[in-house]
Structures are given as C-alpha cells and as structure tokens.
Write an enzyme that holds these catalytic residues in place. Structure first.
Site, PDB file in Angstrom:
ATOM      1  CG  ASP A 285      33.579  37.516  30.611  1.00  0.00           C
ATOM      2  OD1 ASP A 285      34.567  38.846  30.504  1.00  0.00           O
ATOM      3  OD2 ASP A 285      32.722  38.013  31.496  1.00  0.00           O
TER       4      ASP A 285
ATOM      5  CG  ASP B 279      32.951  44.515  33.597  1.00  0.00           C
ATOM      6  OD1 ASP B 279      32.871  45.137  32.225  1.00  0.00           O
ATOM      7  OD2 ASP B 279      32.386  43.723  34.298  1.00  0.00           O
TER       8      ASP B 279
END
Ligand code: NAG
Ligand code: NAG
Ligand code: NAG
Length: 430
Positions: A219, A158
């Site tokens: 997301d 990430d």
C-alpha cells in the site's frame, strides 16, 4: 461412477480463459477512499471525513463539477470499512446502516446520475483487512450477485485472512462469478501483492486473463519515501512486470497521493509523471473538496493524462540510471510518439542534464518535436544528434512528449531492444 478429470473441470469452469468484460482498455481513472480516509468510521466526531455515503457523494459532486470527469476521472471507489459487522439473515453483505442509511444501490444511483461509476471493496478471506465480513470461497457467488444487483461497476478484491491455496481458487472463481451476473464489473485483484508480486509465485499471464488490474506491491502511504519505494520496486522489477500490462490488464502501483500532506510540488509532479510512464491506473486518494489549485493543476494536466491513456497501453520503462542520480524513463505511444522523463534523485540543486536522442537510442531518420508536458510553452525541434539540456530539480522531473515531425520510419523500430516483441498480435511491432 463418473470422475471428472482436472482438464474437464478446467474446461467447464473456463479457467485460463478470459475475463473478457470489455472494460478498461485504458488505465482506469477516478478516486479511491483508502489512502486519505482509511477506516475512519467515527461519524459522530468527524462527520465530513468518515467512511459514509456522504463522503462518496461529496467526492462524486467534486468529480462531476470541478472538471475531473471530463478528463476521464470517472470512478468513485469505496474501500474497506463500509460494511456492517455481520451479514444479514440470508448471508448477504450489508452496508453499515448508520453510515450508509440509504444503502449502496441508492449511492450507485446517485453516482450514475452524476455520470460516474461506483467501485466497491471486498476481501477474499474470513475478514477484510479492517475486520469486517470477508468473502470466503462459499460467499463468492452471493457477493458477486449482490454487487451486480446494487449496480456496482468495479470490485477491488483484497486478500487479507486467506491462504495462498484459497487465493488461487478464489480469485479466478470471482472472475467467473462476476461474469455470471451478466453485469460488466471491472475487477481489481490484490492477489499478487500477497504473494510477493513476482514470478514464479505470481503468473502474470494468468492474471491478465482473469483481472482488469492488480495490486503488485505494498500500500502507498502519505510520504515521499513510500512513493520512492514503489518506484524502485516497479522499475527495479520491470522485466517481470512490464510485458504483461496492456489494454484491459494493468499493473497497479496504487493510488496517487498528489493533493495530500506529504509531497512537495516537485515530488507531486514526479509521482504523476511516473504513473503516466507506468500506464498506471490513476486513482486519486485525496480530499477533492479542499485540494489546492497547484495539486489540481498537476492532476488535471491534459498532456500527462493523454500519455497515461495512450491507446496502445504499453507500459514504459526506466532506460538509463546515471551514476550522478539522474534517471531516464521512456514510454512508447501511438502515432510513433514517445514519452520521455528525466527524473532527479539528487538532493543538492537543479541539475543540468545534457544528452541527445541518439544517446537515448533513438535511431530513426526523423526530426522530432519535444513538448514539455509541465512547462507547456516549450517546444524543442531536435535531430538525433542535437545535444539538448534539461534542468531537473531535486526530486523533480522533466517530462516530454516527443513526436516525429516527418514520420519516415516504421513506428518505434528504435525501441525494440527495450520492448521485445510480445506476440504476433502485438499491434506495436507488426
Ligand atoms: C501461467 O498462466 C498461463 C495462462 O493460464 C498458462 O498458460 C501458463 O502455463 C502458466 N505458466 C506457468 C509457469 O504456470
Ligand atoms: C462473460 O464472458 C463472455 C465470454 O467469455 C463474454 O462474451 C461476456 O461479455 C462476459 N460477460 C460479462 C458481463 O462480463
Ligand atoms: C467456485 O468454486 C466453488 C468450489 O469451491 C464451486 O462450487 C463454484 O461453482 C465456483 N463458482 C463459480 C462461479 O465458478
């Protein structure tokens, strides 16, 4: 004094060349914790649903015993919030001792014993998005080594809490560090999602050299609006994204939420079908212990999985947007086949959409067979000019697998307008 030139440094560190781990020649499939289970670390109040080894073992059991593994769903992937709040004395990441009392290596052993693979998560930056220890540039090598020692099979890296310059150094650096471990570890890069996902800021040629898959955009959330936003972004930007996907290097529109709370049956079928058109990684984020029969049927649709996993690995495109809110999507497949999807954004009632293969720019001389992927019984035999009508429900999709009955034509010469030649080595247009 010897001052190495930039190109010399690039040469020794191998930047610009290749991940080359031989992994993910088809889009990866499996299960990923984040969307459904987030950063739920309260194992006292919610022992069955907290981020713990128990949860990943439960999901591994379900993947192995409920027919998922055989269909290709073989990754069990940890996301954020698995770590202890501090590294150990030698600077290594450690799992939270209460939630992962046996450690990650034991979990990997369990998952391998079930015939599955384990994915793990870290974050290039000072902290993970959830506030756990991040992989700063000086920790890249030690973290890669730790994951390899634990026999992890995939890493999602990430990008919270780092600058663009740190990302530009860290993502390729991790490619090299993973390679140096000697263990093939698939590599998912969240890098482009932090840079707006589009050229010129994002160089997708380069990403294809250093990552197996990458998150381009936000997301996913448990809502149809979120799915639509993702569909709009990926197909709206298809010219910038589609040419760069292929075996070993995939655009990732994020997890499948089929089986969760928000999607209707029609919406679930649409997400699954459009992810197959996109050649997207199929990581479910749902509760496989309680999933409904209906959701399971959609996720286990063999023809859809076959389309998603087509060996050519060509990402599909939206080829038509009718003003009355019906859209047509097409993905070229091996054996001169195509996947065709008719998607409705209407909000009134089932729409009867009439068209022909000719109108959709098929130009071959063949007769075609169209198998309805969801309504498995229907087979249409079509010539180019044959008008046909599909009935598409609101938020729903009709998906066809179309193959020539007699293949008189060179493969896919029809679609060169949509899928411009990508290079001399492209098997598809040779
Ligand atoms: C993108 O990356 C590729 C591969 O590393 C490189 O050859 C190319 O020059 C880069 N493009 C731009 C615009 O920087
Ligand atoms: C490391 O890279 C080399 C060459 O780029 C490749 O042959 C090898 O398979 C890679 N190893 C792993 C473990 O990814
Ligand atoms: C990563 O980059 C650092 C410099 O920041 C360098 O010292 C190190 O050798 C690189 N690691 C690898 C595996 O290339």
């Amino acid at each position: 004094m010897f001052l190495p030139s930039l190109s010399f440094l690039l040469a020794i560190f191998g930047f610009g060349c290749c991940l080359d781990n031989g992994l993910m020649n088809r889009p990866p499939m499996g299960w990923l914790a984040w969307e459904r289970f987030r950063c739920n670390i309260d194992c006292k109040k919610d022992p069955k649903n907290c981020i713990s080894e128990r949860l990943f073992m439960d999901m591994a059991d379900r993947l192995a015993h409920d027919g998922w593994k055989e269909l290709g769903y073989n990754y069990v992937n940890i996301d954020d919030c698995w770590m202890a709040k501090r590294r150990d004395a030698s600077g290594r990441l450690v799992p939270d001792p209460e939630r992962f009392p046996n450690g990650i290596k034991a979990l990997a052993d369990y998952i391998h014993y079930k015939g599955l693979k384990l994915g793990i998560y870290s974050d290039l930056g000072v902290y993970t998005c959830g506030g756990y220890p991040g992989t700063t540039l000086d920790k890249i090598e030690i973290d890669a080594k730790t994951f390899a020692e634990w026999e992890v099979d995939m890493l999602k890296l990430d990008g919270c809490y780092s600058s663009s310059a740190e990302k530009a150094q860290g993502y390729p650096n991790m490619t090299i560090a993973l390679n140096a471990t000697g263990r093939p570890i698939a590599y998912s890069c969240s890098w482009p999602a932090y840079e707006g996902g589009l050229p010129p800021k994002v160089n997708y040629t380069f990403l294809g050299d250093i990552c197996n898959l990458w998150r381009n955009y936000d997301d996913i959330q448990d809502s149809w609006d979120s799915v639509l936003e993702i569909i709009d972004w990926f197909f709206g930007n298809q010219d910038n994204l589609q040419p760069f996907a292929g075996p070993g290097k995939w655009n990732d529109p994020d997890m499948l939420i089929v089986g969760d709370f928000s999607l209707s049956r029609e919406e679930s079928k649409s997400q699954m079908a459009l992810w197959a058109i996109l050649a997207a990684p199929l990581f479910m984020s749902n509760d496989l212990r309680t999933i409904s029969k209906q959701a399971k049927e959609i996720l286990q649709n063999e023809m859809l999985i076959k389309i998603n996993q087509d060996p050519l690995g060509i990402q599909g495109r939206r080829i038509l947007k009718e003003k009355f809110h019906i859209e047509v999507y097409l993905r070229p497949l091996s054996n001169s086949a195509t996947a065709l999807a008719f998607f409705s954004r209407r909000t009134d009632m089932p729409y009867h959409y009439t068209t022909s293969l000719k109108k959709l720019n098929y130009t071959g001389n063949s007769a075609y067979e169209a198998h309805d992927v969801y309504n498995k019984k229907t087979v249409h035999v079509l010539k180019l000019e044959t008008n046909f009508t599909v009935t598409v429900n609101p938020s729903g999709i009709v998906m066809w697998y179309v193959s020539p009955i007699k293949d008189l034509d060179p493969p896919h010469k029809d679609f060169q307008a949509y899928y411009p030649k990508r290079g001399e080595t492209d098997p598809y247009f040779l």
